[in-house]
Design an enzyme around this catalytic site. Sequence first.
Site, short mmCIF file in Angstrom:
data_model
loop_
_atom_site.label_atom_id
_atom_site.label_comp_id
_atom_site.label_asym_id
_atom_site.label_seq_id
_atom_site.Cartn_x
_atom_site.Cartn_y
_atom_site.Cartn_z
N LYS A 71 29.85 36.62 34.17
CA LYS A 71 30.84 35.78 33.52
C LYS A 71 30.30 34.44 33.01
CE LYS A 71 34.90 37.71 35.79
NZ LYS A 71 36.20 37.42 36.40
N ASP A 107 41.38 35.06 33.06
CA ASP A 107 41.50 35.15 34.52
C ASP A 107 42.55 34.21 35.09
OD1 ASP A 107 39.72 37.17 35.14
OD2 ASP A 107 38.01 35.82 35.38
#
Length: 278
Positions: A71, A107
Amino acid sequence: MEIGTHTRLLGVMGHPVAHSKSPLMHNRALESQKLPYTYLAFDVRPEELPQAVNGMRALGARGWNVTIPHKVAIMALLDEVNDEARRIGAVNTVVNDGGKLIGMNTDGAGYLRSLEVETGLRLEEQRVLILGAGGAARGVAYALAQSGVQSVVIANRTVAKAEQLRSLLQHLTDVKAVPLAEIEKWIDDRTLIVNTTSVGMHPHVEETPIPGELLPEGAIVSDLIYNPMKTTLLRQAEGRGCVIHNGFGMFVHQGALAYEQWTGVQPPLDVMRQAVST
Protein backbone atom coordinates in the site's frame (compact mmCIF):
# COMPACT_ATOMS: atom_id res chain seq x y z
CA MET A 1 -21.38 -12.53 -18.35
CA GLU A 2 -19.11 -14.53 -20.63
CA ILE A 3 -15.48 -13.45 -20.88
CA GLY A 4 -14.67 -12.15 -24.33
CA THR A 5 -12.61 -9.61 -26.22
CA HIS A 6 -14.65 -6.79 -24.66
CA THR A 7 -13.86 -7.88 -21.08
CA ARG A 8 -11.60 -5.61 -19.03
CA LEU A 9 -9.35 -6.64 -16.18
CA LEU A 10 -9.71 -5.77 -12.49
CA GLY A 11 -7.90 -7.37 -9.57
CA VAL A 12 -6.07 -7.26 -6.28
CA MET A 13 -2.31 -7.22 -5.69
CA GLY A 14 -0.85 -8.47 -2.42
CA HIS A 15 1.46 -11.02 -0.84
CA PRO A 16 -0.09 -13.33 0.15
CA VAL A 17 -3.53 -13.12 -1.46
CA ALA A 18 -4.70 -16.75 -1.40
CA HIS A 19 -7.03 -15.91 1.52
CA SER A 20 -8.66 -12.95 -0.27
CA LYS A 21 -12.41 -12.96 -0.89
CA SER A 22 -12.18 -9.91 -3.14
CA PRO A 23 -12.45 -11.88 -6.41
CA LEU A 24 -15.59 -13.65 -5.18
CA MET A 25 -17.20 -10.42 -3.96
CA HIS A 26 -16.42 -8.31 -7.02
CA ASN A 27 -17.18 -10.96 -9.61
CA ARG A 28 -20.59 -11.67 -8.06
CA ALA A 29 -21.35 -7.95 -8.12
CA LEU A 30 -20.16 -7.59 -11.72
CA GLU A 31 -22.21 -10.59 -12.81
CA SER A 32 -25.33 -9.25 -11.08
CA GLN A 33 -25.03 -5.98 -12.99
CA LYS A 34 -23.88 -7.61 -16.25
CA LEU A 35 -20.78 -5.43 -16.45
CA PRO A 36 -17.90 -6.37 -18.83
CA TYR A 37 -15.14 -6.88 -16.27
CA THR A 38 -13.45 -9.80 -14.54
CA TYR A 39 -11.57 -9.57 -11.23
CA LEU A 40 -8.52 -11.70 -10.42
CA ALA A 41 -6.05 -12.08 -7.53
CA PHE A 42 -2.34 -11.51 -8.13
CA ASP A 43 0.24 -12.70 -5.60
CA VAL A 44 3.05 -10.19 -6.10
CA ARG A 45 6.26 -10.37 -4.10
CA PRO A 46 7.60 -6.98 -2.98
CA GLU A 47 10.62 -7.12 -5.29
CA GLU A 48 8.32 -7.78 -8.27
CA LEU A 49 5.90 -4.89 -7.63
CA PRO A 50 7.36 -2.54 -10.30
CA GLN A 51 7.07 -5.23 -12.98
CA ALA A 52 3.53 -6.07 -11.86
CA VAL A 53 2.40 -2.43 -12.09
CA ASN A 54 3.96 -2.09 -15.55
CA GLY A 55 2.27 -5.31 -16.59
CA MET A 56 -1.16 -4.10 -15.51
CA ARG A 57 -0.57 -0.86 -17.39
CA ALA A 58 0.50 -2.73 -20.55
CA LEU A 59 -2.54 -5.03 -20.34
CA GLY A 60 -4.87 -2.06 -20.09
CA ALA A 61 -6.34 -3.16 -16.75
CA ARG A 62 -9.10 -0.81 -15.65
CA GLY A 63 -7.86 -0.90 -12.05
CA TRP A 64 -7.05 -2.97 -9.02
CA ASN A 65 -7.01 -3.10 -5.25
CA VAL A 66 -3.75 -3.01 -3.31
CA THR A 67 -3.29 -4.89 -0.06
CA ILE A 68 -0.51 -5.94 2.35
CA PRO A 69 2.41 -5.27 1.90
CA HIS A 70 2.20 -2.91 -1.11
CA LYS A 71 0.00 0.00 0.00
CA VAL A 72 2.90 2.39 0.58
CA ALA A 73 5.46 1.12 -1.93
CA ILE A 74 3.08 1.35 -4.89
CA MET A 75 2.70 5.13 -4.53
CA ALA A 76 6.04 5.79 -6.21
CA LEU A 77 5.06 3.62 -9.18
CA LEU A 78 1.86 5.47 -10.13
CA ASP A 79 1.36 8.50 -12.35
CA GLU A 80 -0.78 10.34 -9.81
CA VAL A 81 -1.97 9.93 -6.21
CA ASN A 82 -5.07 11.85 -5.15
CA ASP A 83 -4.91 14.32 -2.27
CA GLU A 84 -6.47 12.11 0.38
CA ALA A 85 -4.29 9.10 -0.38
CA ARG A 86 -1.21 11.34 -0.42
CA ARG A 87 -2.10 12.77 2.99
CA ILE A 88 -2.69 9.26 4.33
CA GLY A 89 0.51 8.01 2.74
CA ALA A 90 -1.01 4.79 1.39
CA VAL A 91 -2.98 3.58 -1.64
CA ASN A 92 -5.49 0.71 -1.66
CA THR A 93 -7.14 1.37 -5.03
CA VAL A 94 -5.68 2.11 -8.46
CA VAL A 95 -7.75 3.43 -11.37
CA ASN A 96 -6.48 3.41 -14.96
CA ASP A 97 -7.86 6.60 -16.48
CA GLY A 98 -6.98 6.46 -20.17
CA GLY A 99 -3.52 5.11 -19.48
CA LYS A 100 -2.86 7.25 -16.40
CA LEU A 101 -2.59 5.19 -13.20
CA ILE A 102 -4.20 7.07 -10.30
CA GLY A 103 -3.87 5.95 -6.68
CA MET A 104 -6.69 6.39 -4.15
CA ASN A 105 -7.55 5.22 -0.65
CA THR A 106 -11.00 3.90 0.28
CA ASP A 107 -9.90 2.15 3.50
CA GLY A 108 -10.70 4.95 5.93
CA ALA A 109 -14.13 5.82 4.58
CA GLY A 110 -15.07 2.14 4.35
CA TYR A 111 -13.91 1.51 7.89
CA LEU A 112 -15.85 4.40 9.43
CA ARG A 113 -19.07 3.42 7.66
CA SER A 114 -18.78 -0.10 8.98
CA LEU A 115 -17.76 0.86 12.52
CA GLU A 116 -20.57 3.35 13.06
CA VAL A 117 -23.29 1.14 11.57
CA GLU A 118 -22.24 -2.03 13.40
CA THR A 119 -21.35 -0.68 16.86
CA GLY A 120 -23.38 2.53 17.17
CA LEU A 121 -20.45 4.26 18.87
CA ARG A 122 -20.02 8.04 19.06
CA LEU A 123 -16.63 8.72 17.49
CA GLU A 124 -16.05 12.00 19.34
CA GLU A 125 -16.10 10.08 22.66
CA GLN A 126 -13.42 7.56 21.73
CA ARG A 127 -9.87 7.22 23.01
CA VAL A 128 -8.24 5.05 20.37
CA LEU A 129 -5.39 2.55 20.45
CA ILE A 130 -4.16 1.46 17.03
CA LEU A 131 -2.04 -1.68 16.76
CA GLY A 132 0.31 -1.40 13.78
CA ALA A 133 1.49 1.47 11.61
CA GLY A 134 1.46 0.09 8.07
CA GLY A 135 -0.62 0.98 5.05
CA ALA A 136 -3.94 -0.17 6.51
CA ALA A 137 -3.23 1.69 9.77
CA ARG A 138 -2.65 4.91 7.85
CA GLY A 139 -6.06 4.96 6.21
CA VAL A 140 -7.94 3.98 9.35
CA ALA A 141 -5.98 6.24 11.69
CA TYR A 142 -6.40 9.25 9.42
CA ALA A 143 -10.15 8.71 9.13
CA LEU A 144 -10.55 8.29 12.90
CA ALA A 145 -8.44 11.36 13.71
CA GLN A 146 -10.32 13.44 11.16
CA SER A 147 -13.67 12.29 12.60
CA GLY A 148 -12.90 14.00 15.93
CA VAL A 149 -11.90 11.21 18.31
CA GLN A 150 -10.45 12.43 21.63
CA SER A 151 -7.00 10.92 21.24
CA VAL A 152 -4.99 8.27 19.40
CA VAL A 153 -2.14 6.05 20.60
CA ILE A 154 -0.23 4.18 17.87
CA ALA A 155 1.63 1.07 19.06
CA ASN A 156 4.06 -0.61 16.70
CA ARG A 157 7.08 -2.87 17.00
CA THR A 158 9.15 -0.26 15.14
CA VAL A 159 8.59 3.05 16.92
CA ALA A 160 10.05 5.06 14.04
CA LYS A 161 7.22 3.86 11.80
CA ALA A 162 4.66 4.79 14.45
CA GLU A 163 6.29 8.23 14.69
CA GLN A 164 5.82 8.73 10.96
CA LEU A 165 2.11 8.06 11.36
CA ARG A 166 1.95 10.30 14.45
CA SER A 167 3.35 13.19 12.42
CA LEU A 168 0.58 12.69 9.85
CA LEU A 169 -2.14 12.95 12.51
CA GLN A 170 -0.78 15.50 14.98
CA HIS A 171 -2.66 18.43 13.44
CA LEU A 172 -5.96 16.56 13.78
CA THR A 173 -5.99 15.24 17.36
CA ASP A 174 -3.87 14.37 20.39
CA VAL A 175 -1.66 11.50 19.23
CA LYS A 176 1.25 9.48 20.66
CA ALA A 177 3.57 6.86 19.18
CA VAL A 178 4.71 4.06 21.49
CA PRO A 179 6.54 0.73 21.21
CA LEU A 180 4.27 -2.31 21.12
CA ALA A 181 6.37 -3.87 23.89
CA GLU A 182 5.16 -1.11 26.25
CA ILE A 183 1.48 -1.49 25.44
CA GLU A 184 0.54 -2.18 29.08
CA LYS A 185 1.33 1.44 29.96
CA TRP A 186 -1.14 2.84 27.42
CA ILE A 187 -4.06 0.45 27.07
CA ASP A 188 -6.07 0.83 30.29
CA ASP A 189 -7.98 4.01 29.40
CA ARG A 190 -8.57 3.16 25.73
CA THR A 191 -12.21 2.83 24.65
CA LEU A 192 -11.57 1.69 21.05
CA ILE A 193 -8.77 -0.73 20.18
CA VAL A 194 -8.09 -1.36 16.49
CA ASN A 195 -5.84 -4.13 15.15
CA THR A 196 -4.54 -3.11 11.73
CA THR A 197 -1.84 -5.80 11.55
CA SER A 198 -2.14 -9.16 9.77
CA VAL A 199 -1.49 -11.07 13.01
CA GLY A 200 -4.27 -13.63 13.40
CA MET A 201 -5.16 -13.78 9.71
CA HIS A 202 -5.69 -17.13 7.97
CA PRO A 203 -3.82 -19.48 8.07
CA HIS A 204 -2.17 -18.32 11.34
CA VAL A 205 -5.50 -18.05 13.13
CA GLU A 206 -4.22 -18.80 16.65
CA GLU A 207 -1.92 -15.79 16.75
CA THR A 208 -2.87 -12.52 18.42
CA PRO A 209 -1.14 -9.09 18.32
CA ILE A 210 -1.42 -8.55 22.11
CA PRO A 211 -2.29 -10.76 25.10
CA GLY A 212 -6.04 -10.91 25.61
CA GLU A 213 -5.76 -10.24 29.34
CA LEU A 214 -4.59 -6.68 28.57
CA LEU A 215 -7.88 -5.72 26.91
CA PRO A 216 -9.92 -3.28 29.04
CA GLU A 217 -13.30 -4.71 29.96
CA GLY A 218 -16.14 -3.05 28.08
CA ALA A 219 -13.97 -1.50 25.36
CA ILE A 220 -14.77 -1.79 21.66
CA VAL A 221 -12.23 -4.09 20.01
CA SER A 222 -12.03 -3.86 16.23
CA ASP A 223 -9.95 -6.16 14.03
CA LEU A 224 -9.51 -5.34 10.35
CA ILE A 225 -9.09 -9.03 9.56
CA TYR A 226 -12.15 -10.69 8.00
CA ASN A 227 -10.72 -14.19 7.43
CA PRO A 228 -11.44 -15.62 9.95
CA MET A 229 -14.50 -13.55 10.87
CA LYS A 230 -13.72 -13.93 14.57
CA THR A 231 -9.99 -13.81 15.24
CA THR A 232 -8.31 -15.00 18.43
CA LEU A 233 -8.12 -11.35 19.50
CA LEU A 234 -11.88 -10.93 19.07
CA ARG A 235 -12.66 -14.18 20.87
CA GLN A 236 -10.53 -13.04 23.80
CA ALA A 237 -12.19 -9.60 23.72
CA GLU A 238 -15.63 -11.18 23.77
CA GLY A 239 -14.63 -13.17 26.83
CA ARG A 240 -13.77 -9.91 28.61
CA GLY A 241 -17.14 -8.34 27.88
CA CYS A 242 -15.93 -6.14 25.03
CA VAL A 243 -17.97 -5.10 22.01
CA ILE A 244 -16.31 -6.74 19.00
CA HIS A 245 -16.13 -5.60 15.39
CA ASN A 246 -14.40 -7.47 12.57
CA GLY A 247 -13.12 -6.36 9.18
CA PHE A 248 -16.01 -7.76 7.17
CA GLY A 249 -17.98 -4.51 6.94
CA MET A 250 -14.90 -2.47 6.13
CA PHE A 251 -13.95 -5.00 3.47
CA VAL A 252 -17.34 -4.68 1.79
CA HIS A 253 -17.59 -0.89 2.03
CA GLN A 254 -14.04 -0.11 0.87
CA GLY A 255 -14.53 -2.58 -1.98
CA ALA A 256 -17.82 -0.94 -2.95
CA LEU A 257 -16.17 2.47 -3.10
CA ALA A 258 -13.42 1.09 -5.37
CA TYR A 259 -16.02 -0.71 -7.54
CA GLU A 260 -17.82 2.57 -8.13
CA GLN A 261 -14.56 4.25 -9.16
CA TRP A 262 -13.83 1.54 -11.73
CA THR A 263 -17.30 1.03 -13.19
CA GLY A 264 -19.08 4.34 -12.64
CA VAL A 265 -22.01 2.30 -11.34
CA GLN A 266 -23.55 2.26 -7.85
CA PRO A 267 -22.40 -1.05 -6.31
CA PRO A 268 -24.89 -3.76 -5.27
CA LEU A 269 -24.02 -3.87 -1.56
CA ASP A 270 -26.40 -6.69 -0.70
CA VAL A 271 -24.90 -8.91 -3.40
CA MET A 272 -21.37 -8.09 -2.22
CA ARG A 273 -22.21 -8.87 1.41
CA GLN A 274 -23.94 -12.12 0.57
CA ALA A 275 -21.06 -13.28 -1.64
CA VAL A 276 -18.55 -13.19 1.21
CA SER A 277 -20.71 -13.86 4.24
CA THR A 278 -20.61 -17.66 3.98
